[in-house]
Scaffold this active site. Structure first.
Site, PDB file in Angstrom:
ATOM      1  N   LEU A 203     -22.051 -41.222 -25.458  1.00 57.30           N
ATOM      2  CA  LEU A 203     -22.837 -41.498 -26.441  1.00 57.30           C
ATOM      3  C   LEU A 203     -23.877 -42.812 -26.032  1.00 57.30           C
ATOM      4  O   LEU A 203     -23.430 -43.832 -25.324  1.00 57.30           O
ATOM      5  CB  LEU A 203     -21.904 -42.298 -27.292  1.00 57.30           C
ATOM      6  CG  LEU A 203     -22.577 -42.779 -28.759  1.00 57.30           C
ATOM      7  CD1 LEU A 203     -23.325 -41.785 -29.452  1.00 57.30           C
ATOM      8  CD2 LEU A 203     -21.599 -43.586 -29.403  1.00 57.30           C
TER       9      LEU A 203
ATOM     10  N   VAL B 270     -20.433 -44.203 -22.167  1.00 59.62           N
ATOM     11  CA  VAL B 270     -21.259 -45.171 -22.828  1.00 59.62           C
ATOM     12  C   VAL B 270     -22.483 -44.630 -22.019  1.00 59.62           C
ATOM     13  O   VAL B 270     -22.675 -45.316 -20.526  1.00 59.62           O
ATOM     14  CB  VAL B 270     -21.268 -46.630 -22.908  1.00 59.62           C
ATOM     15  CG1 VAL B 270     -22.558 -47.478 -23.578  1.00 59.62           C
ATOM     16  CG2 VAL B 270     -20.074 -46.866 -23.820  1.00 59.62           C
ATOM     17  N   LYS B 271     -23.668 -44.224 -22.298  1.00 61.36           N
ATOM     18  CA  LYS B 271     -24.894 -43.895 -21.932  1.00 61.36           C
ATOM     19  C   LYS B 271     -25.794 -45.126 -21.698  1.00 61.36           C
ATOM     20  O   LYS B 271     -26.351 -45.726 -22.840  1.00 61.36           O
ATOM     21  CB  LYS B 271     -25.548 -42.865 -22.404  1.00 61.36           C
ATOM     22  CG  LYS B 271     -24.928 -41.259 -22.099  1.00 61.36           C
ATOM     23  CD  LYS B 271     -25.669 -40.190 -22.627  1.00 61.36           C
ATOM     24  CE  LYS B 271     -26.836 -39.707 -21.815  1.00 61.36           C
ATOM     25  NZ  LYS B 271     -27.480 -38.773 -22.174  1.00 61.36           N
ATOM     26  N   ILE B 272     -26.243 -45.699 -20.542  1.00 60.54           N
ATOM     27  CA  ILE B 272     -26.991 -46.816 -20.327  1.00 60.54           C
ATOM     28  C   ILE B 272     -28.237 -46.429 -19.563  1.00 60.54           C
ATOM     29  O   ILE B 272     -27.955 -45.956 -18.552  1.00 60.54           O
ATOM     30  CB  ILE B 272     -26.433 -48.143 -19.847  1.00 60.54           C
ATOM     31  CG1 ILE B 272     -25.080 -48.475 -20.666  1.00 60.54           C
ATOM     32  CG2 ILE B 272     -27.364 -49.194 -19.485  1.00 60.54           C
ATOM     33  CD1 ILE B 272     -24.275 -49.587 -20.291  1.00 60.54           C
TER      34      ILE B 272
END
Length: 364
Positions: free
Chosen positions: A108, A139-141
């Site tokens: 996400l 977590v997509k960064i």
């Protein structure tokens, strides 16, 4: 229809789906892909969610409930997308457990409007990690300059991270360093490194789209001879850097403390130019210990007619480097290409997020 997918998995490639929607979850379509098509992970992005929520009526009940509570569009976007990711994490949980946390992951992305704001990205990553509350979430960064310290900070907090929007080899080097830094800080804080995971999403087909556009504009025979070669060459050289990172003393100390490798993930594997084989960005990047995330059309094409070799990457590094060198000779600047692609990637996902917010505002 699984023989080729079996070969791909047996060659060390983790097959992930680049798509997620409430319809796919409610219909059992995701369960079926896990059961029948060797699927072991899912990625999502703002464009995917904007399309999913804008189509059909699967989200209507949740949106009505949010509206009755006077929840605004921005918070509703987080709640709706987190709901889907949490559900997908539960579908993939058996894979997560059977692979000791390597696969079974669902991604996400942080609000893409924060891509140039380190502190806000860190805060958003913590919030999403808490909101979804599943150990197999990523977590997509984005791998912007401002995203790099956020990646380290999230990992240091024990948050598993999918580093996204990587186009440049030099930026990938920085991503590897940020990964090491984050895990070192987690180790020094006494965290269990075996519970933290990361992948580095290296975008593929978009590189050919931008380079080929420039080569066509140049128009010389030397330029046209390079059409369709840049993306695969770039990704293969990224894999070479991944291999080198495994010999780094920093990594060896982390591995001894229980850390998982940060696997390269081939993103943007759907072919954008119809003159190219529709499975080329999967077939030509088979290598041990990588992830290939695909839209379902590409996954089905690979299952039907992919040309899967045991290893398509080792032994290609000199040829790949020569491709990038030749691009410079014909006047295509690699540094400018990857700069433009990063800027366009952030802008595209920001536009999709704003489209999603606009859609939600009409019903809340």
């Amino acid at each position: 229809m699984t023989e080729r997918l079996d070969r791909l998995s047996d060659a060390g490639v983790a097959i992930w789906l680049d798509d997620l929607s409430r319809e796919r979850l409610q219909s059992g379509g995701l369960d079926a892909l896990v059961r029948d098509k060797r699927l072991v992970g899912v990625t999502s992005n703002p464009t995917i969610f904007a399309k999913a929520i804008g189509d059909g009526s699967r989200y209507d009940e949740q949106l009505r409930e949010l509206a009755s509570r006077r929840i605004g569009a921005e918070e509703a976007a987080r709640l709706v997308t987190a709901y889907d990711v949490r559900w997908a994490c539960d579908v993939l949980r058996p894979v997560y457990e059977s692979t000791n946390g390597v696969d079974g992951r669902v991604s996400l992305e942080v609000d893409p409007r924060l891509a140039r704001d380190t502190d806000a990205t860190i805060a958003e990553a913590k919030s999403l990690w808490w909101l979804v509350d599943r150990p197999n979430m990523f977590v997509k960064i984005p791998a912007t300059a401002e995203g790099l310290p956020a990646i380290s900070a999230a990992l240091a907090e024990g948050i598993s991270v999918n580093v996204t929007l990587i186009f440049s080899l030099s930026r990938y080097d920085e991503v590897i360093s940020a990964f090491f830094d984050g895990l070192e800080r987690a180790r020094d804080a006494g965290r269990d490194l075996s519970s933290i995971a990361s992948v580095a999403s290296f975008f593929v087909s978009r590189v050919d789209a931008e380079v080929d556009r420039r080569l066509d504009k140049t128009g010389s025979p030397q330029a046209r001879a390079l059409l369709g070669q840049a993306a695969i060459a770039n990704a293969r050289l990224a894999y070479q850097r991944f291999e080198r990172s495994l010999t780094d003393p920093r990594w060896q100390a982390l591995a001894a403390a229980g850390a998982h490798t940060q696997r390269p993930l081939w993103a943007s594997t759907g072919v954008k130019d119809p003159q190219y084989a529709d499975t080329r960005y999967v077939d030509e990047l088979v290598a041990p210990g990588v992830v290939s995330t695909m839209p379902e059309t590409t996954l089905e094409a690979v299952a039907e007619h992919g040309e899967i070799r045991q290893d398509a990457v080792h032994g290609t590094y000199d040829e790949a480097r020569a491709v990038l060198d030749k691009l410079e000779v014909v006047g295509v600047s690699y540094d400018d290409v990857v700069r433009v692609l990063e800027e366009e990637g952030v802008a595209k996902f920001t536009g999709s997020w704003e489209e999603l917010l606009a859609t939600l505002e009409t019903v809340l």
